[in-house]
Design an enzyme around this catalytic site. Structure first.
Site, short mmCIF file in Angstrom:
data_model
loop_
_atom_site.label_atom_id
_atom_site.label_comp_id
_atom_site.label_asym_id
_atom_site.label_seq_id
_atom_site.Cartn_x
_atom_site.Cartn_y
_atom_site.Cartn_z
N ASP A 70 -19.50 -10.49 -30.79
CA ASP A 70 -20.69 -9.83 -31.30
C ASP A 70 -20.57 -8.31 -31.23
OD1 ASP A 70 -21.88 -12.23 -31.87
OD2 ASP A 70 -23.23 -12.24 -30.15
N ASN A 144 -28.70 -4.12 -32.15
CA ASN A 144 -29.39 -4.91 -31.14
C ASN A 144 -30.51 -4.15 -30.46
OD1 ASN A 144 -28.23 -7.43 -31.26
ND2 ASN A 144 -26.82 -7.11 -29.55
#
Length: 286
Positions: A70, A144
């Site tokens: 990620d 994020n």
């Protein structure tokens, strides 16, 4: 028949552990008759092929394949969000909420995506500014989260939170997280925040270890502008951190402003993608 013409390959920076999968993807894309550009992060992993900078991939490619975890996709998203190039992730990391194509077998999920069989999502991102003395001294994007936190010391920091210019509260805590729906399953989740479906137009404002029992996370519309003012009177040892990858030291009276970026990032998933299945698998739900 392939839906895309020119593909960029991006890998975890010069990490030999991804070289085998990178080679498999490289050969697969070439065998499908597509032109391939290799990002500079792949330098030394395949031997001979010439690499290019990320901006070349953004300008020339119509698909970017990310091989890694990620974190690798977060970096690619920040650099490519303004180009409209979609991303697909091949998982060579650990958790893999975002990179959901399996590297096992013959990469059949990747073949299907290249041939146009996929689910497309548009994930919102954050635009973050650090102001000192009223002047912007740093700008960064985040996929994020943006985290304001103490640095290298065990102490709390005092700060004020305002949303759309309206004072919300003054808080003493280890820090605070402003997370996108994508980031709600990252640092925010481990700090006790809610899981927010990635299709929601919302942000999470999540304190880190607040010095009060009444503090709770807030979920606000993504159209909100969130301002954080460092009000600590003692010398500040704190940072603004974007996606756990971009660090900036803070000083007393600094202001951090966070808002939704004006462009979203396109993420392509396999056709059998199921968000709730991902949650069950990654979080070990029954």
């Amino acid at each position: 028949m392939a839906k895309f013409n020119k593909v960029g390959l991006i890998a975890k920076n010069s990490d030999l552990s991804v070289s085998e999968t990178l080679n498999d993807v490289y050969m697969l894309v070439q065998n499908l008759g597509l032109e391939v550009l290799l990002d500079s992060s792949t330098r030394g992993l395949l031997g001979g092929p010439v690499t290019v900078d990320m901006d070349v991939i953004g300008n020339e490619c119509d698909l970017a394949i990310v091989i890694g975890g990620d974190g690798t996709l977060l970096r690619a998203a920040r650099e490519l969000v303004n180009t409209n190039v979609p991303l697909v992730g091949v998982n060579r990391g650990r958790l893999g909420f975002l990179v959901d194509v399996s590297p096992d077998g013959k990469l059949h999920e990747l073949v299907e995506i290249i041939n146009g069989k996929y689910i497309e999502e548009h994930r919102l991102m954050l635009s973050c500014e650090l102001l000192r003395g009223g002047e912007v001294i740093h700008r960064s994007l985040a996929f994020n989260d943006m985290v304001m936190r103490t640095k290298n010391v065990i102490q709390i920091i005092e700060f004020e939170i305002a949303i759309n210019g309206s004072f919300v509260l003054s808080q003493r805590a280890d820090g605070i997280i402003v997370a996108t729906p994508s980031g709600s399953t990252a640092y925010s989740l481990s700090s006790g925040g809610p899981i927010v479906n990635p299709n929601l137009n919302a942000l999470v404002v999540q304190p880190i270890c607040p010095h009060t029992l009444s503090s709770r996370p807030l979920v606000v519309t993504a159209e909100s502008e969130i301002s954080l003012l460092v009000t600590e009177k003692k010398p500040v040892y704190a940072q603004m951190v974007c996606d756990g990858q971009i660090y900036n030291d803070l000083q007393n009276d600094d202001v951090i402003e966070v808002r939704k970026h004006n462009r979203s990032i396109r993420i392509l998933h396999p056709s059998n993608y199921d968000y709730h299945y991902i949650l069950r698998e990654k979080l070990n739900w029954g």
